[in-house]
Design a protein around this motif. Structure first.
Motif, mmCIF file in Angstrom:
data_model
loop_
_atom_site.group_PDB
_atom_site.id
_atom_site.type_symbol
_atom_site.label_atom_id
_atom_site.label_comp_id
_atom_site.label_asym_id
_atom_site.label_seq_id
_atom_site.Cartn_x
_atom_site.Cartn_y
_atom_site.Cartn_z
ATOM 1 N N UNK A 1 7.053 3.358 -10.809
ATOM 2 C CA UNK A 1 5.790 3.451 -11.537
ATOM 3 C C UNK A 1 4.642 4.043 -10.750
ATOM 4 N N UNK A 2 4.869 4.345 -9.471
ATOM 5 C CA UNK A 2 3.759 4.801 -8.629
ATOM 6 C C UNK A 2 3.894 6.263 -8.207
ATOM 7 N N UNK A 3 4.808 6.986 -8.833
ATOM 8 C CA UNK A 3 4.935 8.401 -8.521
ATOM 9 C C UNK A 3 5.664 8.647 -7.219
ATOM 10 N N UNK A 4 5.632 9.898 -6.725
ATOM 11 C CA UNK A 4 6.370 10.237 -5.515
ATOM 12 C C UNK A 4 5.892 9.440 -4.302
ATOM 13 N N UNK A 5 6.848 8.958 -3.522
ATOM 14 C CA UNK A 5 6.520 8.295 -2.262
ATOM 15 C C UNK A 5 6.263 9.336 -1.173
ATOM 16 N N UNK A 6 5.686 8.905 -0.066
ATOM 17 C CA UNK A 6 5.532 9.803 1.078
ATOM 18 C C UNK A 6 6.911 10.320 1.479
ATOM 19 N N UNK A 7 7.027 11.613 1.637
ATOM 20 C CA UNK A 7 8.342 12.229 1.810
ATOM 21 C C UNK A 7 8.932 12.041 3.199
ATOM 22 N N UNK A 8 8.157 11.528 4.122
ATOM 23 C CA UNK A 8 8.633 11.473 5.501
ATOM 24 C C UNK A 8 9.426 10.207 5.831
ATOM 25 N N UNK A 9 9.701 9.369 4.828
ATOM 26 C CA UNK A 9 10.507 8.169 5.058
ATOM 27 C C UNK A 9 11.937 8.400 4.586
ATOM 28 N N UNK A 10 12.869 7.926 5.412
ATOM 29 C CA UNK A 10 14.285 8.020 5.066
ATOM 30 C C UNK A 10 14.912 6.648 5.226
ATOM 31 N N UNK A 11 15.702 6.229 4.237
ATOM 32 C CA UNK A 11 16.287 4.884 4.233
ATOM 33 C C UNK A 11 17.778 4.970 4.560
ATOM 34 N N UNK A 12 18.217 4.055 5.410
ATOM 35 C CA UNK A 12 19.633 4.003 5.787
ATOM 36 C C UNK A 12 20.138 2.575 5.604
ATOM 37 N N UNK B 1 0.859 -1.179 0.000
ATOM 38 C CA UNK B 1 0.000 0.000 0.000
ATOM 39 C C UNK B 1 0.898 1.233 0.000
ATOM 40 N N UNK B 2 0.340 2.416 -0.188
ATOM 41 C CA UNK B 2 1.186 3.593 -0.346
ATOM 42 C C UNK B 2 2.067 3.855 0.875
ATOM 43 N N UNK B 3 1.510 3.699 2.083
ATOM 44 C CA UNK B 3 2.311 3.929 3.274
ATOM 45 C C UNK B 3 3.375 2.863 3.464
ATOM 46 N N UNK B 4 2.974 1.588 3.380
ATOM 47 C CA UNK B 4 3.916 0.491 3.575
ATOM 48 C C UNK B 4 4.946 0.443 2.451
ATOM 49 N N UNK B 5 4.529 0.811 1.245
ATOM 50 C CA UNK B 5 5.452 0.862 0.110
ATOM 51 C C UNK B 5 6.489 1.966 0.328
ATOM 52 N N UNK B 6 6.064 3.089 0.855
ATOM 53 C CA UNK B 6 7.000 4.175 1.147
ATOM 54 C C UNK B 6 8.001 3.763 2.229
ATOM 55 N N UNK B 7 7.554 2.905 3.146
ATOM 56 C CA UNK B 7 8.453 2.422 4.200
ATOM 57 C C UNK B 7 9.474 1.427 3.669
ATOM 58 N N UNK B 8 9.196 0.844 2.518
ATOM 59 C CA UNK B 8 10.052 -0.188 1.939
ATOM 60 C C UNK B 8 11.270 0.424 1.268
ATOM 61 N N UNK B 9 12.444 -0.021 1.640
ATOM 62 C CA UNK B 9 13.690 0.530 1.114
ATOM 63 C C UNK B 9 14.182 -0.179 -0.123
ATOM 64 N N UNK B 10 13.283 -0.338 -1.126
ATOM 65 C CA UNK B 10 13.659 -0.958 -2.398
ATOM 66 C C UNK B 10 13.035 -0.157 -3.531
ATOM 67 N N UNK B 11 13.883 0.395 -4.394
ATOM 68 C CA UNK B 11 13.392 1.249 -5.475
ATOM 69 C C UNK B 11 12.473 0.495 -6.428
ATOM 70 N N UNK B 12 12.748 -0.803 -6.646
ATOM 71 C CA UNK B 12 11.921 -1.556 -7.588
ATOM 72 C C UNK B 12 10.465 -1.650 -7.130
ATOM 73 N N UNK B 13 10.227 -1.577 -5.827
ATOM 74 C CA UNK B 13 8.861 -1.605 -5.296
ATOM 75 C C UNK B 13 8.165 -0.266 -5.551
#
Length: 385
Positions: A141-152, A126-138
């Motif tokens: 095609x779905x446009x900008x992710x939620x901006x409040x997630x940061x991947x390390x 889903x959009x929130x869980x997808x934004x939490x996912x640190x994989x670009x391939x996921x």
């Protein structure tokens, strides 16, 4: 032409029936199942105690609104809190929904919006869980992710310390990354991560969708690391194939999820709860969990002895009955070759074979699976594909 969306690249296998660790296709061919519905059928297919619980509940009622009390929900919630660091449970229908609930709870409880997750993580689609996912391939095609997630980077506390700040609501972690390649976290990393979270008044969320409910030999995989998460999510192995998800949280977060703050029409459905109660009563027994540990050690020993030396194999890693065999090439054709031989396995990323057998698997079945793996992975024609 099928009427189904092509969201899955399906193998040439149509299932007729399944029982225990065995799947039978529409042509009568049997397969040893070391995928377990992607870690879902924790007690195998149609486990007698789960099937009996479902039949009993079917004869009582199938669904009522969550506006009314459901005693079976209370029973399952009590078991989940008894065997975890949490005190409160929200029921939903999947791991993605459980992670969505965790993200919402963390933001609402803290009043902060920044979330930190890890490269190669997977938390849902889903959009929130997808934004939490640190994989670009996921994300593609779905446009900008939620901006409040940061991947390390995973297993890297120094980078985490650089990005965590007063605006951070939570850090979300898989202690063994599943879809990202079966990558276990280092103990020092996890324990330091918890310390940094506590020091900065940041919530720690552990995604146990794939690792939880006995998969690693403990009720939850974080318990191998000696930490106490604020929020835990669970789903796959919770009801042995009946759709269910759960978010478990500490009591300090209770008031943030008051009436009207979150909901799931089918969440905590009586059938799912009946199945989950049967699973938890079975899996959370000390003797059963010790058997899982013993069998996982046996499987890993067999793999290290017979599979690791093969030229196509780069490494073998995992925890409990959640094991990845990293290969020096794309494994999609290896998965297909193993299916042809009668062994169902999964992939985790392009180069990793993933083994998630039912927790009831026998040592004889482990031997059978390892023999088939050896046969396919040592076949020069297959490995040279």
């Amino acid at each position: 032409m099928t009427a189904l969306f092509p969201t899955y690249k399906r193998f040439n296998l149509s299932v007729e029936r399944a029982s225990g660790t065995t799947v039978e296709d529409t042509d009568g061919k049997s397969y040893l199942d070391f995928g377990a519905g992607i870690g879902v059928c924790s007690l195998g297919h149609r486990h007698p105690s789960v099937q009996e619980a479902l039949q009993t509940q079917l004869n009582a009622y199938w669904h009522v609104s969550n506006l009314y009390h459901n005693p079976v929900q209370e029973n399952v919630a009590n078991l989940l809190t008894q065997y975890s660091s949490g005190d409160q449970v929200f029921f939903c229908n999947s791991g993605t929904e459980a992670n969505e609930a965790a993200i919402k709870l963390a933001r609402k409880a803290t009043g902060k919006h920044k979330m930190i997750t890890f490269n190669q993580s997977f938390h849902g689609r889903t959009l929130g869980a997808m934004a939490a996912t640190g994989q670009e391939k996921i994300h593609n095609g779905f446009g900008p992710m939620l901006e409040t997630f940061q991947y390390v980077p995973f297993n890297d506390n120094e980078t985490l310390k650089q990005v965590i700040d007063g605006e951070t609501a939570a850090v979300m972690l898989e202690v063994v990354q599943g879809e990202g390649g079966i990558n276990p976290a280092d103990t020092d990393f996890v324990q330091e991560l918890e310390r940094v979270c506590q020091e900065n008044d940041v919530l720690l969320i552990v995604d146990e969708v794939q690792t939880g409910i006995g998969r690693t030999g403990k009720p939850f995989a974080y318990q191998h690391y000696g930490i106490s998460p604020d929020i835990i999510t669970s789903a796959k192995g919770l009801a042995d194939g009946v759709p269910v998800g759960a978010m478990i949280a500490k009591d300090k977060l209770r008031d943030a999820f008051g009436p009207g703050s979150h909901a799931a029409t089918f969440g905590g459905n009586p059938l799912a709860m009946a199945a989950a109660e049967a699973v938890l009563k079975h899996v959370f027994q000390d003797g059963f969990l010790q058997e899982v540990t013993d069998k996982s050690n046996y499987l890993m020993d067999c793999l290290n002895e017979l599979i690791k030396p093969l030229p196509v194999v780069s490494s073998i890693r995992g925890k409990g009955l959640m094991i990845g065999i990293e290969c020096s090439q794309n494994v999609s054709h290896l998965v297909e070759a193993l299916i042809e031989k009668g062994l169902l396995v999964l992939s985790a990323g392009p180069n990793v074979l993933r083994l998630l057998p039912p927790l009831i698997v026998s040592k004889e079945e482990i031997d059978q699976a390892v023999d088939l793996l050896s046969e396919v992975l040592s076949d020069e024609k297959v490995s040279a594909h």
